[in-house]
Design a protein around this motif. Sequence first.
Motif, PDB file in Angstrom:
ATOM      1  N   UNK A 126     -21.745 -17.845  67.316  1.00 44.73           N
ATOM      2  CA  UNK A 126     -22.706 -17.241  66.401  1.00 44.73           C
ATOM      3  C   UNK A 126     -23.668 -18.334  65.940  1.00 44.73           C
ATOM      4  N   UNK A 127     -24.904 -17.948  65.709  1.00 43.68           N
ATOM      5  CA  UNK A 127     -25.941 -18.853  65.234  1.00 43.68           C
ATOM      6  C   UNK A 127     -26.545 -18.260  63.969  1.00 43.68           C
ATOM      7  N   UNK A 128     -26.875 -19.127  63.000  1.00 41.48           N
ATOM      8  CA  UNK A 128     -27.564 -18.656  61.797  1.00 41.48           C
ATOM      9  C   UNK A 128     -28.300 -19.813  61.134  1.00 41.48           C
ATOM     10  N   UNK A 129     -28.894 -19.545  59.992  1.00 45.41           N
ATOM     11  CA  UNK A 129     -29.672 -20.523  59.222  1.00 45.41           C
ATOM     12  C   UNK A 129     -30.731 -21.211  60.091  1.00 45.41           C
TER      13      UNK A 129
ATOM     14  N   UNK B 176     -15.021 -24.371  66.208  1.00 44.76           N
ATOM     15  CA  UNK B 176     -15.944 -25.473  65.956  1.00 44.76           C
ATOM     16  C   UNK B 176     -17.097 -24.942  65.125  1.00 44.76           C
ATOM     17  N   UNK B 177     -17.518 -25.739  64.154  1.00 42.85           N
ATOM     18  CA  UNK B 177     -18.666 -25.390  63.315  1.00 42.85           C
ATOM     19  C   UNK B 177     -19.581 -26.602  63.305  1.00 42.85           C
TER      20      UNK B 177
ATOM     21  N   UNK C   4     -20.657 -31.422  65.968  1.00 38.68           N
ATOM     22  CA  UNK C   4     -19.600 -30.740  65.229  1.00 38.68           C
ATOM     23  C   UNK C   4     -19.598 -31.274  63.799  1.00 38.68           C
ATOM     24  N   UNK C   5     -19.314 -30.413  62.853  1.00 36.45           N
ATOM     25  CA  UNK C   5     -19.257 -30.848  61.456  1.00 36.45           C
ATOM     26  C   UNK C   5     -17.896 -31.409  61.045  1.00 36.45           C
TER      27      UNK C   5
ATOM     28  N   UNK D 261     -24.180 -23.423  64.158  1.00 35.61           N
ATOM     29  CA  UNK D 261     -23.466 -22.765  65.241  1.00 35.61           C
ATOM     30  C   UNK D 261     -21.976 -22.742  64.924  1.00 35.61           C
ATOM     31  N   UNK D 262     -21.363 -21.627  65.274  1.00 38.24           N
ATOM     32  CA  UNK D 262     -19.910 -21.496  65.180  1.00 38.24           C
ATOM     33  C   UNK D 262     -19.422 -21.067  66.563  1.00 38.24           C
ATOM     34  N   UNK D 263     -18.559 -21.879  67.142  1.00 36.23           N
ATOM     35  CA  UNK D 263     -17.937 -21.532  68.418  1.00 36.23           C
ATOM     36  C   UNK D 263     -16.635 -20.810  68.107  1.00 36.23           C
TER      37      UNK D 263
END
Length: 143
Positions: free
Chosen positions: A83-86, A113-114, A137-138, A102-104
């Motif tokens: 998912x993608x946002x912001x 993964x964020x 990755x954060x 991004x969130x994998x």
Amino acid sequence: MALALQCAPALAANTQSPDADAVKGVTEEFAADLAKGDLKAISRLYTDDAKLLPPNADPISGRAAILAYFEKTLRPDLVGGATFDDYEIYGGEASAISLSQIRMLDPKGQVIEHGKQTIVLLKQDGKWKIHRDMWSDNSPTSP
């Protein structure tokens, strides 16, 4: 220096891409293709001479090499989607930059993964294509 810092917000506002929805659509198409496990379709979102700039690795150059990289790292048994946002999207008629979160997701839909992604896109034959793709990755680094 102070003048440049004061002008930065105005400059950013003036460089917002006039084609922001279409640019955003490329990452949304990436996410849809990933959910289907269609890595070949994902590779077609890139220019012929695109480069991936993955974290902690050398650049990967060219669409064929990008597909091979994705076949190792985005296999459906490992990754179920993204998912993608912001979004922040800047650019003009022929080139754009997209920044997003991004969130994998694993195959069960859990976040594995964020991070953040920066892509440079070029318009080719009327379609936006990813030319450079960099993400991180954060998660905290290990000591």
